[in-house]
Design a protein around this motif. Structure first.
Motif, PDB file in Angstrom:
ATOM      1  N   ASN A 165      44.102  29.056 103.632  1.00 34.47           N
ATOM      2  CA  ASN A 165      43.264  27.940 103.520  1.00 34.47           C
ATOM      3  C   ASN A 165      43.908  26.780 104.333  1.00 34.47           C
ATOM      4  O   ASN A 165      43.361  26.094 105.127  1.00 34.47           O
ATOM      5  N   ALA A 178      44.495  27.179 107.955  1.00 37.65           N
ATOM      6  CA  ALA A 178      43.155  27.014 108.690  1.00 37.65           C
ATOM      7  C   ALA A 178      42.908  25.634 108.953  1.00 37.65           C
ATOM      8  O   ALA A 178      42.528  25.019 110.069  1.00 37.65           O
ATOM      9  N   SER A 222      37.534  26.899 101.136  1.00 41.66           N
ATOM     10  CA  SER A 222      37.115  27.653 101.993  1.00 41.66           C
ATOM     11  C   SER A 222      35.897  27.147 102.403  1.00 41.66           C
ATOM     12  O   SER A 222      35.419  27.157 103.730  1.00 41.66           O
ATOM     13  N   TYR A 282      35.241  26.247 106.497  1.00 40.06           N
ATOM     14  CA  TYR A 282      33.962  26.786 107.076  1.00 40.06           C
ATOM     15  C   TYR A 282      33.450  25.572 107.675  1.00 40.06           C
ATOM     16  O   TYR A 282      32.800  25.720 108.863  1.00 40.06           O
ATOM     17  N   MET A 331      34.887  24.993 110.845  1.00 38.14           N
ATOM     18  CA  MET A 331      34.424  25.753 111.923  1.00 38.14           C
ATOM     19  C   MET A 331      32.959  25.522 112.338  1.00 38.14           C
ATOM     20  O   MET A 331      33.136  25.618 113.661  1.00 38.14           O
ATOM     21  N   VAL A 371      36.096  33.352 116.318  1.00 35.62           N
ATOM     22  CA  VAL A 371      36.734  33.039 115.092  1.00 35.62           C
ATOM     23  C   VAL A 371      35.643  32.936 113.691  1.00 35.62           C
ATOM     24  O   VAL A 371      35.827  33.622 112.785  1.00 35.62           O
ATOM     25  N   ILE A 372      34.547  32.346 113.873  1.00 40.31           N
ATOM     26  CA  ILE A 372      33.322  32.410 113.066  1.00 40.31           C
ATOM     27  C   ILE A 372      32.709  33.813 112.586  1.00 40.31           C
ATOM     28  O   ILE A 372      32.997  33.901 111.300  1.00 40.31           O
ATOM     29  N   ASN A 403      35.667  35.655 110.597  1.00 42.41           N
ATOM     30  CA  ASN A 403      35.841  35.030 109.112  1.00 42.41           C
ATOM     31  C   ASN A 403      34.379  35.368 108.298  1.00 42.41           C
ATOM     32  O   ASN A 403      34.471  35.786 107.225  1.00 42.41           O
ATOM     33  N   LEU A 443      35.068  38.958 107.408  1.00 42.23           N
ATOM     34  CA  LEU A 443      36.027  39.292 106.119  1.00 42.23           C
ATOM     35  C   LEU A 443      35.411  38.602 104.830  1.00 42.23           C
ATOM     36  O   LEU A 443      35.562  39.212 104.001  1.00 42.23           O
ATOM     37  N   SER A 444      34.632  37.668 105.066  1.00 32.94           N
ATOM     38  CA  SER A 444      33.930  37.253 103.788  1.00 32.94           C
ATOM     39  C   SER A 444      33.011  38.238 103.127  1.00 32.94           C
ATOM     40  O   SER A 444      32.878  38.376 101.902  1.00 32.94           O
ATOM     41  N   HIS A 490      31.206  30.159 101.479  1.00 31.10           N
ATOM     42  CA  HIS A 490      31.761  30.063 102.869  1.00 31.10           C
ATOM     43  C   HIS A 490      30.341  29.705 103.728  1.00 31.10           C
ATOM     44  O   HIS A 490      30.775  28.745 104.653  1.00 31.10           O
TER      45      HIS A 490
END
Length: 294
Positions: free
Chosen positions: A150, A153, A199, A203, A206, A226-227, A230, A233-234, A245
């Motif tokens: 975190n 990022a 996070s 986010y 982002m 990138v979004i 992520n 991955l979430s 997120h």
């Protein structure tokens, strides 16, 4: 041929050169020099080189104050260095160190009393009116890896956003996004869900990056990539709060839209209203949810 008049050394009595005026800032110093802007007498110590001749320090300061500093598309003065981002990283790191020390474990710091009191836990918010958990949970992390991911990022996003958004607007996006992530968990999460981490705020940044890219009419591909990565991955990695997120992402993007698309006329007022409206809306939704749970 007579010598040209020069200023005596600092501290020389005025009486030594009665034919010369005294410095406007140092009455004890006679001088034959003058500011080219205001024409006041000035000793060498009070003069600064200008494009033409020399100006006194007062005129130099007035000139700097009159120069309008460049502003970004958000309306903020362009900052040369980050301040908020390092402070946020330091606070998160400090909270981790405290919880790890209390728990006596680097990886199991969630056993800390501070962690237990600050983590996002729906029954504690609804039943015990411990509203601070909606914010404090965003400064807690489960172990060093969670913290490192975190904070990396946050640094990468803050490096690009804080200089453009300015300290106040960047802080607002970060904190309101953090609150948005917690409120999303509070509204739609399981009753026994325990959530912590920055996070939601990350986010939110982002989402802010995406809106800023669209506002500047740049290629949104990298930001969207990138979004998307992520978000995937979430969904796929265990132990990750998808609601936190997505809540942070949506709130951060919406608030940033209110900031960057605010009318140029009275922009600061419109932006302050956007931040206030976002906070009020989140608080109202949290209060309504509390009424349903109690």
């Amino acid at each position: 041929m007579a010598d040209s008049p020069t200023s005596p050394p600092p501290g020389e009595p005025i009486g030594a050169r009665p034919d010369l005026p005294v410095c406007a800032r140092h009455p004890d110093r006679a001088t034959g020099l003058r500011c080219v802007r205001c024409d006041r007498p000035a000793c060498p110590e009070c003069l600064r080189e200008a494009s033409v001749g020399y100006q006194c320090v007062d005129c130099v300061n007035q000139g700097r104050a009159a120069v309008r500093r460049p502003r970004t598309f958000v309306g903020a003065e362009l900052a040369q260095r980050m301040v908020v981002t390092p402070v946020l990283i330091a606070v998160n790191l400090l909270m981790y160190v405290i919880t790890a020390a209390q728990a006596g474990s680097v990886s199991q710091n969630q056993a800390s009393p501070l962690f237990v009191d600050f983590v996002m836990y729906t029954p504690a918010v609804a039943g015990a009116d411990q509203w601070w958990r909606l914010l404090t949970s965003g400064f807690l992390h489960y172990g060093p890896l969670h913290l490192a991911l975190n904070m990396i990022a946050l640094y990468v996003l803050g490096r690009d956003l804080e200089p453009v958004f300015g300290r106040l607007r960047f802080s607002a996006v970060y904190l309101v996004s953090l609150l948005g992530g917690s409120v999303a968990v509070y509204l739609f999460g399981g009753i026994d869900t325990v959530v912590a981490g920055a996070s939601g705020a990350v986010y939110g940044l982002m989402g802010a990056m995406l809106v800023a890219v669209l506002r500047l009419k740049l290629n949104p591909g990298p930001a969207l990539g990138v979004i998307a990565l992520n978000v995937v991955l979430s969904f796929t990695l265990p132990g990750i709060s998808l609601l936190g997120h997505l809540g942070g992402l949506v709130v951060g993007a919406a608030l940033t839209a209110g900031l960057v698309y605010a009318p140029a006329d009275k922009r600061n007022t419109w932006q302050a209203a956007a931040v206030a409206a976002a906070v009020v809306l989140l608080v109202v939704m949290a209060v309504v949810r509390t009424g349903q749970l109690v």
